[in-house]
Motif scaffolding. Structure first.
Motif, mmCIF file in Angstrom:
data_model
loop_
_atom_site.group_PDB
_atom_site.id
_atom_site.type_symbol
_atom_site.label_atom_id
_atom_site.label_comp_id
_atom_site.label_asym_id
_atom_site.label_seq_id
_atom_site.Cartn_x
_atom_site.Cartn_y
_atom_site.Cartn_z
ATOM 1 N N UNK A 133 86.662 49.252 -21.606
ATOM 2 C CA UNK A 133 85.653 48.443 -22.293
ATOM 3 C C UNK A 133 84.619 49.349 -22.950
ATOM 4 N N UNK A 185 78.458 51.382 -25.226
ATOM 5 C CA UNK A 185 78.883 50.481 -26.297
ATOM 6 C C UNK A 185 78.169 50.789 -27.616
ATOM 7 N N UNK A 192 86.706 48.257 -25.893
ATOM 8 C CA UNK A 192 86.750 46.842 -26.279
ATOM 9 C C UNK A 192 85.363 46.276 -26.570
ATOM 10 N N UNK A 193 84.336 46.815 -25.896
ATOM 11 C CA UNK A 193 82.977 46.325 -26.122
ATOM 12 C C UNK A 193 82.561 46.534 -27.570
ATOM 13 N N UNK A 237 84.474 44.453 -30.091
ATOM 14 C CA UNK A 237 84.028 43.064 -30.202
ATOM 15 C C UNK A 237 82.754 42.935 -31.044
#
Lengths: 354, 122
Positions: A32, A37, A225-226, A229
């Motif tokens: 993630x 992020x 993935x963070x 998104x």
């Protein structure tokens, strides 16, 4: 699903080595984030990052009936594709909703590669296999054969060029071509899901880690993935399970351009039916809107947030929301957050355009 | 990870520092690290009476919203107004400047000592 049952991409060990925080996603154990992020998000907007998207599915279609099969199965006009070009499309079910969204890459005459979402591989394959019976094609799940890396960001071309045997500047958006990258045979496509320029690299499973490691050596930032998104949300891209589902009318999405007037599976439930909802963009003042929060117009609930966050690029809360078609033209809405309503302003999609 | 020994902890990663009958409450360094960059904080109203274990605040990062539970029963006496303009204080200084609220304590909830919490949050 327990961790033991989660599937692993060929880069799993590389992610763990890089200190990634791993989470279950669509049946896979995926990173993630690595270092953070926001750092990963900004690296893709301003430099170049790489995502492991090997969890996505690849199907190959070959044979004289390949074009007719894809025309029947997907909403877009696959006859417009030429060898070496890629096209976005939708996979309708037989009741006016969607099984998935996908990318179709034309390899050669009578040969295509399809890329689908990780969580949907099995049911996409089963659905397409059923449709394929009516056509003279071979239809094969090649998901286990391919690692897939998305190299994304304004520096993607400059970073990759010295290590590739083709002139990347000559490859337009949606180009698909064989190449030698770091002395390995790969396929590359000028496609992505971040709103930035970039390339997706199809590499044999057992060679994926070599490509990954070499990219990191070049200073390409691993992104999880963070960031994927937040980047796709800023770019207004739908995500299956959020903006799209079994019950989402394909024309609700703002992706009506990918639905062509042709004889595709489920056509009568889509083109002959009014669109009940529309996807809109919203910005809020401070509080981040989250999926499922009610959207109100004049005190009445008219829809729901499908994806929301605080945009790292715009530095303010943004959301995509599906609202009733008859309530989709207003300028000002409210979003209910934990029982309290907050003003929300209609914003054009995408929120961010390079 | 070693957590300050001058306060107590919840399994859900809040800390409470009791001084006389007033306590300060925040989230731990481990919690802020798990959350990532904090972008919004919803604080309880001053004067609200809360019960230990009750969800009283929300800390939101780019990715997710997390409920914050009261480590003690009592009345909220003050909230950290600085978090309105600078929610990132939680990331920068979870144990000091990033505190969430103060409360008049009438009874502690199910809190852990620093040693116990250390072994939990790593």
């Amino acid at each position: 699903m327990s961790e033991a049952e989660l599937k692993r991409t060929p880069l799993h060990a590389a992610h763990v080595r890089a200190g990634a925080r791993m989470v279950p996603f669509g049946g896979w154990d995926m990173p993630v984030q690595y270092t953070g992020l926001l750092k990963e998000h900004h690296a893709v907007r301003e430099g170049v990052g790489v995502f492991d998207v090997s969890h996505m599915g690849e199907f190959r279609v070959r044979g004289p009936g390949a074009l007719d099969f894809l025309q029947r199965a997907t909403t877009n006009d696959v006859s417009k594709l030429k060898p070496g070009r890629a096209q976005y499309g939708l996979l309708p079910n037989d009741r006016g909703g969607l099984i998935d969204d996908l990318y179709v890459y034309m390899v050669a005459e009578q040969e295509y590669l399809i890329v689908v979402n990780a969580g949907n591989i099995e049911r996409d394959f089963a659905h397409l296999q059923t449709l394929a019976r009516d056509f003279d094609v071979t239809f094969v799940d090649e998901s286990a054969l391919w690692g897939l890396l998305a190299v994304q960001g304004p520096q993607a071309e400059a970073t990759l060029q010295p290590h590739v045997n083709v002139d990347l500047s000559a490859k337009k958006k949606n180009a698909f071509f064989p190449a030698t990258l770091f002395d390995l045979d790969v396929f590359m496509a000028r496609t992505g899901y971040t709103g930035e320029d970039g390339f997706e690299v199809f590499v044999k499973t057992d060679e994926a880690e070599v490509v990954w490691d070499k990219l990191l050596t070049l200073g390409v930032v691993p992104a999880g993935l963070g960031a994927r998104d937040t980047l796709r949300l800023e770019a207004g891209f739908p995500l299956y399970g959020h903006e799209f589902s079994d019950d989402t009318h394909p024309l609700s999405s703002g992706y009506g351009w990918a639905v062509k007037d042709k004889a595709f599976h489920g056509r009568e439930h889509i083109l002959d039916r009014a669109t009940p909802e529309r996807l809109i963009g919203l910005t809020l003042d401070k509080v981040p809107p989250r999926e499922g929060y009610p959207v109100l117009l004049n005190g009445e609930v008219v829809g729901r947030v499908t994806s929301g966050t605080t945009s790292p690029t715009l530095k303010r809360p943004i959301a995509m929301a599906l609202v009733r078609a008859d309530a989709a033209e207003a300028d000002a809405y409210e979003v209910e957050v934990r029982g309290k309503t907050h003003p929300a302003t209609r914003a054009p999609l995408p929120f961010y355009k390079r | 990870m070693s957590n300050p020994t001058d306060r107590q902890y919840l399994k859900s990663h809040e800390w409470i520092k009791v001084e006389g009958d007033v306590a300060t409450v925040g989230i731990t360094a481990f919690a802020q690290d798990q959350l990532g960059d904090v972008v919004y904080v919803e604080l309880p109203e001053v004067g609200r009476t809360v019960t230990a274990g009750e969800a009283v605040a929300v800390v939101e990062s780019v990715k997710t919203a997390s409920d914050i539970y009261a480590p003690a029963s009592g009345e909220i006496t003050e909230v950290n107004e600085a978090l309105g303009g600078s929610p990132e204080l939680i990331n920068e200084s979870a144990f000091e400047n990033g505190w969430l609220f103060k409360m008049h304590v009438t009874g502690l909830g199910d809190v852990l000592g620093a040693d116990e919490y250390d072994s939990l949050a790593q």
